[in-house]
Each structure stands twice: as C-alpha cells, then as structure tokens.
Scaffold this motif. Structure first.
Motif, PDB file in Angstrom:
ATOM      1  N   VAL A   1       0.855  -1.325  -0.193  1.00 16.25           N
ATOM      2  CA  VAL A   1       0.129  -0.135  -0.037  1.00 16.25           C
ATOM      3  C   VAL A   1       0.896   1.144  -0.149  1.00 16.25           C
ATOM      4  N   TYR A   2       2.103   1.092   0.900  1.00 15.81           N
ATOM      5  CA  TYR A   2       2.771   2.454   0.951  1.00 15.81           C
ATOM      6  C   TYR A   2       3.442   2.678  -0.353  1.00 15.81           C
ATOM      7  N   ILE A   3       4.194   1.524  -0.860  1.00 10.59           N
ATOM      8  CA  ILE A   3       4.673   1.771  -2.328  1.00 10.59           C
ATOM      9  C   ILE A   3       3.813   2.171  -3.328  1.00 10.59           C
ATOM     10  N   PHE A   4       2.454   1.649  -3.238  1.00  8.62           N
ATOM     11  CA  PHE A   4       1.451   2.100  -4.360  1.00  8.62           C
ATOM     12  C   PHE A   4       1.240   3.552  -4.455  1.00  8.62           C
ATOM     13  N   LEU A   5       0.884   3.888  -2.854  1.00  7.03           N
ATOM     14  CA  LEU A   5       0.623   5.350  -2.828  1.00  7.03           C
ATOM     15  C   LEU A   5       1.553   6.095  -3.023  1.00  7.03           C
ATOM     16  N   GLY A   6       3.042   5.890  -2.459  1.00  9.17           N
ATOM     17  CA  GLY A   6       4.275   6.409  -2.711  1.00  9.17           C
ATOM     18  C   GLY A   6       4.411   6.771  -4.352  1.00  9.17           C
ATOM     19  N   ALA A   7       4.365   5.548  -5.101  1.00 11.04           N
ATOM     20  CA  ALA A   7       4.446   5.675  -6.382  1.00 11.04           C
ATOM     21  C   ALA A   7       3.367   6.472  -7.128  1.00 11.04           C
ATOM     22  N   LEU A   8       2.250   6.529  -6.660  1.00  5.46           N
ATOM     23  CA  LEU A   8       1.007   7.406  -7.363  1.00  5.46           C
ATOM     24  C   LEU A   8       1.330   8.779  -7.117  1.00  5.46           C
ATOM     25  N   ALA A   9       1.769   9.192  -5.977  1.00  7.96           N
ATOM     26  CA  ALA A   9       2.093  10.522  -5.494  1.00  7.96           C
ATOM     27  C   ALA A   9       3.278  10.967  -6.645  1.00  7.96           C
ATOM     28  N   ILE A  10       4.353  10.163  -6.784  1.00  6.92           N
ATOM     29  CA  ILE A  10       5.588  10.772  -7.343  1.00  6.92           C
ATOM     30  C   ILE A  10       5.219  11.132  -8.903  1.00  6.92           C
ATOM     31  N   VAL A  11       4.297   9.901  -9.451  1.00  7.70           N
ATOM     32  CA  VAL A  11       3.841   9.830 -10.777  1.00  7.70           C
ATOM     33  C   VAL A  11       3.057  11.080 -11.048  1.00  7.70           C
ATOM     34  N   SER A  12       2.099  11.206 -10.145  1.00  8.22           N
ATOM     35  CA  SER A  12       1.280  12.485 -10.403  1.00  8.22           C
ATOM     36  C   SER A  12       2.235  13.855 -10.283  1.00  8.22           C
ATOM     37  N   ALA A  13       3.158  13.777  -9.365  1.00 13.87           N
ATOM     38  CA  ALA A  13       4.027  14.999  -9.147  1.00 13.87           C
ATOM     39  C   ALA A  13       4.895  15.233 -10.476  1.00 13.87           C
ATOM     40  N   LEU A  14       5.244  14.326 -11.145  1.00 12.19           N
ATOM     41  CA  LEU A  14       5.594  14.572 -12.433  1.00 12.19           C
ATOM     42  C   LEU A  14       5.004  14.805 -13.438  1.00 12.19           C
ATOM     43  N   GLY A  15       3.648  14.394 -13.393  1.00  9.21           N
ATOM     44  CA  GLY A  15       2.478  14.817 -14.483  1.00  9.21           C
ATOM     45  C   GLY A  15       2.384  16.334 -14.176  1.00  9.21           C
ATOM     46  N   VAL A  16       2.445  16.924 -13.147  1.00 17.52           N
ATOM     47  CA  VAL A  16       2.110  18.358 -12.821  1.00 17.52           C
ATOM     48  C   VAL A  16       3.136  19.137 -13.840  1.00 17.52           C
ATOM     49  N   VAL A  17       4.431  18.689 -13.637  1.00 21.75           N
ATOM     50  CA  VAL A  17       5.270  19.127 -14.232  1.00 21.75           C
ATOM     51  C   VAL A  17       5.673  19.121 -15.657  1.00 21.75           C
ATOM     52  N   ILE A  18       5.167  17.897 -16.423  1.00 21.24           N
ATOM     53  CA  ILE A  18       5.403  17.611 -17.503  1.00 21.24           C
ATOM     54  C   ILE A  18       4.274  17.975 -18.452  1.00 21.24           C
TER      55      ILE A  18
END
Lengths: 178, 498
Positions: free
Chosen positions: A5-22
C-alpha cells in the motif's frame, strides 16, 4: 500499513507530481496535483495522522485547488504550445534542481539515514486530542480566529462591492449644508 | 482518553468582558447597518460610542487585579487595563471625529464602524495577551480591519493607494512576526510569555541561534507596526491617503496596541535577553528619531508632517525601551500624552479640511489665529505639546522618558534625542508661524454644525494641558501599571502546567 500500500501510494504521488511538471495544459497539471495531494493525504491517514490527512484534502485538494482553478479561468490560460523561457533561465532552473537532487542523495546516504522513530504517543494528532486542545487551552485563540475571519469578510465586501452612485454625483450635491 | 475537562483552563470572565462587549457591538452595528441608508450613519456612530463607553467602564474593573486566565492565554493586570483604557479613549475620539465625516465623505457606515470595533477588539487582545498566539491574532485582527479602513473612502484614489500599500507591506511584516514567533516557540518549547521568561531566566538557552533569530524577527515585526526607521516607508503615504479620522486612529490606536505588545514581549518577558536586543534597539531608536524629524522638515502637507512626527515620537519611545524596564512607567505616560496630543491635532486637521478638495496644506493654516482664535489656540496647545514645551503633557512625557534613559546610563542616546527635539521645533513652529503671523489660508466652515468634532478638539486640548500641568497622579498610575506586568512573573511561573 502493508508495504505494498505504501509503495503504491508513494508511486502514485511521485507519478502525479511528475505529471504536474510535464503536462502542457494547466488544467491537466492541476488534476495531477490533486492526485498527488490525495495520495499524500492517504499516506497520512494510513499513518494514523487522520487530522492532518483530512486537512490536506479539505484545505489543499479542496480550497486551494479551487483558487488555482479560478486563477486559470480568470487569466484564461491555454496549453503552452512549445518550450518557452530564456536559455539562461533554464540553466538556472537546472542548477537549482541539481542542487536539490544532490542534497537529497546526501541526506539519503547511509550515515544520515539512521533515524530512530520513537513513535507518537497513543491518540496524538487524533481529532479528539486536537479538539480538546482547541476548546480548552486554545479556546480564546480559536474564538478570536473566527472574529478575525469575520473582520476579513466584512473588509473584503466593503472594498470589493460596487460603489453606489449617489444622486447627483456630478452635481455639487456633496456641498449641501446639513 | 481523558474526559473533556474545561475547568482546568481557569475561565475568568472579568478580563474578557470588555472585549465581548466590543465583539457583540461590532456584529450589532453590522446588522443594524443593513437597514440604514448609507449616507445616514450617525446613529451607528452613537451606538459604537456607547459600546466603547460600556467597555471602558467594564475595563476599570480589571485595574489592580493580577493573574492569568484561559491557560495563560490572557494576562490580567493593570498593564493590560491601562492600555485597554487608552485604546478605548482613542477609539471614542475617533468616533467623535467620524460622526459627520463619514456621512460627508460617502463612507459606508455599517462597515466603517464595525471594522473600527473589530480593530479595537484586536488592539485590546494585544494589550491583554498572555501568549504569542494571542498577540499575533490580535495584531492581525487589528491590522486587517485598519487596512480596509484606510481604503474605505473608495472614491478617493489616494485612499485606495494607502490601503494597498499598507496591506502589502503590512502582510509582509506580519510574516516576519509570525516566523519570529515560530522560532521562539521552537527554541524555548513554549508559546506562553510567562514560561518563556522562566526558560530564558534559567539561562539554559544561552545564546541559542534559533532563539536570537526569532527575537530579531519579532523585533522587525513590531518595529514595522510602530513605524520605526527603517521600516517606516509606508507611514507618510498611508497617513496621507487614509480618511483623516482613521489616520488619527492609526497614529494613536495602532501605535498604542503595537507598543503594548512590544513592551510586554520585550521589556517584560524577554528581559533575560536584554543584552542581545538592546544594542539593536539603540540604533533603531537613533535612526527613527533622526529620520522622522529630518524628513518632517521638508513636508508641506500637514498629514504627512504629522506622519513623520509620529515616526519621530516612536523613536523617543524606543529610547525608553532601550533603557529597559526602568523607563517602563515613563513610556506608558508618554504614550498617553502622545495619544491625546495627536488625536487633538488630527481633529483640527479635519476641521480645516474643505469638503471635496481636502488640500491639507500647511499654508491652509495661515491666519487661523485671527479668524478662529479658539481653534488656533487648541492647535497651538497640541503643537507645543508635540514639541515638548511646558506645561503640556508632551514636555512631562519627554522629561520623564529622557530622565529615565539618562538614569540607566544612555547618555549618548539622550543627547541625540534632545538634539532631535530641538530639530522638531522647526516644523512644529512653522505651523504656529503660519497660524499667527501670516495671512490668507482657508476658511473654516460649518464648525458650529459639527459639535462632536468640536467636543473632540476641546477634550483633547484639556487633557493635554491637565495631565501635563498636574502629571503626578498619571505618572503614578503609569508606573504601577507597568510594574503590574513585570511583577506578575511569579503567577506566570506558577501556571506552568501540568
């Protein structure tokens, strides 16, 4: 919390954060930002920091996002067509990013990573303990804050509403003797 | 989980009763204003005046009490009562000046008077605060209301300019104050003033860098609010642009409240760190006096001149703060002397403002002495008090303040202060010269139709002369009030729960 769960949420947060920039379209960036904030909020809740988690959703994903949306709508921002900005500006941006990356690597390297997590006392940060503090020790501060907000609302309305045109604005009606 | 226990926080109604009255009055004025025609706000003004008067009577009940309430958030002492009474007097004078002014200048009465009451609420909180959160919230409640009040004459571009300048710079300085509070909290582990004093007095902190940075930021935040050089840039523009009763309220009320917080934090609770901040304050005091006085000389607009003069007076008060707790009583007396004098001076400025074209030029005052001897006489009293000529209150205030600083060994600073006092004679007397030795100037109209304004001028003039000619009881009250705050340490420490 199960690790996946931790890995999934963490990955989701990072991918979304990249999305903000890209993303090129500001609305898409905004949606990605909401994704990041929600993922982080869920992480907080999973760690028993329920109040912080919900505040994150209400304040950031709710109120501040709406504010962003208003600004985008007000300024009528469009998707950027191509890369913009000076070369020098980009250079400064890269410099800042690499400085932060270096710092991150430095902090995550083994000698700095031996943080002992003692764990918060039971019930710490829960809604009940927060409420108890707010309505006992910080009672006055809590009540005063509501007056501060009321004053702010009255002030905002006083300054922003349409100026009523008095009878005979052009004529010297203001000089009438009382 | 422990059961909800609210009795442990020591709820005492007495010290907050005046503030409750003010808060309720603000809401009542707001609601009553819905039914009232905008141009016809005089009734709301009288309602506001009545609420302020009731709060004044209730505040008298706090005098002589001591202790803390609401888990240390509220200090009950004569220091708080002294400042609250002074703030309420300043607000009452402001209402007297506004009764006709608001209607004449198309100022929306409901918002005007309710924001005035909200800012009084914030000021009273600053005076009675027992922890840094209440100081911050009081400051914000006061500042937000005053930002809006500065710009409430919306037809006047200068008023808009004043509001936006004050708001932007004020918000910036509030950031400093808040950051300072956070750092002091981080360093000492407590937000309450008494316990902070206890921690610092134990010497455990030494010269912790986080603590020093926090104290520095607190100093910047307060220095902005009292308009000390180099944080004074906003003052002349804001004082000039704001509606004149609000200028008076800012020059007196805001300054009283800011000094209440400043004194309580620095001269009472940060006293163990005096060695660290008093040298900074020395420089700020010298700069503020000199800068304010020198820039005042060049002014041709009376509101700007009085703005720079208020900067200079903040400098004299900072001389007292540099001297430390020994000058506490003198500072409190000086603040009240300054309050009456400035309220009166701004009331005269309102009397001379021509409707529609308020020029506020010093040349407007030419020949006032022959045309309106009483008005000119009152203005002369205020100007002489600001200069520091006996027997006005300003003289006694300066005398005690400089004497206290001299007594503490700050000879150099007192010399600078006295020299500045001499410089200030130039621009105060230039108005006197215009009034009594020159011809021309504006006609004062409708003075007889504005009894409230005349009453404000008269009362301020009488107060300026009385507390100056017979200062002994007031000095005693001021001195007792100051020591009630520093003497309350034992009670502060005892409340260090659990």
């Amino acid at each position: 919390m199960p690790p996946f769960v931790y890995i999934f949420l963490g990955a989701l947060a990072i991918v979304s954060a990249l999305g903000v920039v890209i993303q090129r379209n500001p609305i898409h960036s905004l949606l990605s930002l909401i994704g990041t904030l929600l993922a982080v909020a869920l992480l907080f809740i999973a760690e028993d920091a329920v109040v912080v988690g919900f505040l994150q959703i209400i304040v950031y994903a709710g109120a501040i996002m709406v504010l962003f949306l208003f600004v985008i709508w007000l300024l009528n921002l469009q998707a950027e067509s191509g890369p913009t900005g000076h070369l020098g500006l980009k250079f400064v941006g890269w410099l800042g990013a690499s400085a932060l990356a270096t710092e991150l690597v430095f902090l995550l390297s083994p000698p700095h990573m031996q943080v002992q997590y003692a764990g918060a006392p039971k019930g710490y940060g829960s809604m009940a303990s927060l409420a108890q503090k707010l309505f006992s020790e910080y009672l006055i501060a809590f009540e005063v804050t509501s007056f501060l907000l009321l004053a702010a609302i009255v002030g905002a309305v006083a300054l922003a509403r349409r100026i009523p045109t008095p009878a005979g604005e052009a004529a010297p009606a203001m000089e009438q003797p009382r | 989980m422990t059961p909800f226990n609210v009795t442990a926080i020591n709820i005492v109604w007495l010290p907050i009763l005046p503030m409750i009255v003010i808060a309720i009055a603000a809401m009542v004025v707001l609601l009553a204003g819905v039914r009232i025609n905008e141009e016809d706000s005089e009734g709301l003004g009288w309602l506001t005046l009545a609420a302020l008067f009731v709060a004044f009577i209730l505040t008298l009940g706090i005098v002589g009490q001591s202790g803390v309430a609401f888990a240390g958030a509220i200090s009950i002492d004569s220091f708080a009562a002294y400042f609250e009474l002074a703030i309420l007097i300043a607000a009452m004078f402001t209402v007297l000046m506004s009764l006709d002014y608001a209607g004449e200048h198309h100022i929306p009465g409901a918002e005007y008077y309710s924001l005035l009451l909200f800012s009084v609420l914030g000021m009273m909180l600053m005076a009675t605060a027992g922890d840094l959160i209440i100081i911050f919230l009081g400051l914000e409640t006061m500042s937000l209301s005053v930002y809006v009040l500065a710009g409430i004459a919306r037809r006047d571009p200068k008023s808009n300019e004043a509001a936006i300048k004050y708001f932007l710079l004020g918000a910036f300085s509030t950031g400093f104050l808040l950051y300072g509070i956070a750092l002091v909290y981080g360093a000492t582990g407590t937000i309450k003033l008494g316990p902070i004093h206890t921690v610092l007095a134990s010497g455990a902190m030494g010269s912790n860098r986080m603590l020093l940075l926090g104290i520095g930021m607190l100093l910047i935040g307060f220095a902005f609010k009292v308009a000390a050089v180099p944080f004074h840039m906003w003052t002349p523009d804001v004082y000039e642009g704001a509606p004149t009763p609000i200028t008076a309220f800012m020059a007196v009320g805001v300054k009283l409240a800011a000094f209440a917080g400043f004194l309580r934090v620095f001269l009472v609770d940060l006293t163990p760190m005096t060695g660290e901040w008093s040298s900074v304050l020395w420089v700020v005091a010298a700069l503020t006096m000199t800068g304010g006085n020198l820039m005042a000389i060049a002014q041709t607009n009376i509101k700007r001149m009085l703005a720079y003069s208020s900067i200079a007076h903040a400098g004299y008060l900072l001389v007292g703060m540099t001297a430390g707790a020994g000058a506490g009583g003198a500072i409190l007396y000086y603040l009240v002397a300054y309050a009456f004098t400035n309220l009166g001076a701004f009331a005269v400025v309102i009397a001379l403002e021509r409707l529609g074209v308020p020029s506020n030029k010093i040349s407007d005052y030419r020949g006032l002495g022959t045309r309106h001897p009483l008005l000119a006489g009152a203005m002369a009293v205020f100007l002489l008090s600001l200069t520091g000529v006996p027997p006005m209150a300003g003289f006694v205030g300066k005398f005690y303040l400089f004497y206290a600083a001299l007594h503490q060994g700050y000879v150099g600073l007192v010399i600078i202060a006295v020299l500045n006092s001499v410089i200030s004679t130039y621009y105060y007397f230039s108005v006197l010269v215009a009034m009594y030795m020159q011809e021309g100037g504006v006609e004062v109209s409708r003075l007889s139709a504005r009894p409230a304004l005349v009453a404000a001028i008269g009362l301020a003039a009488i107060a300026t002369v009385v507390i100056g000619a017979y200062p002994q009881p007031y000095i005693g009250i001021a001195s007792n009030a100051f020591h009630s705050a520093s003497g309350a340490e034992g009670i502060h420490a005892a409340s260090l729960e659990p």
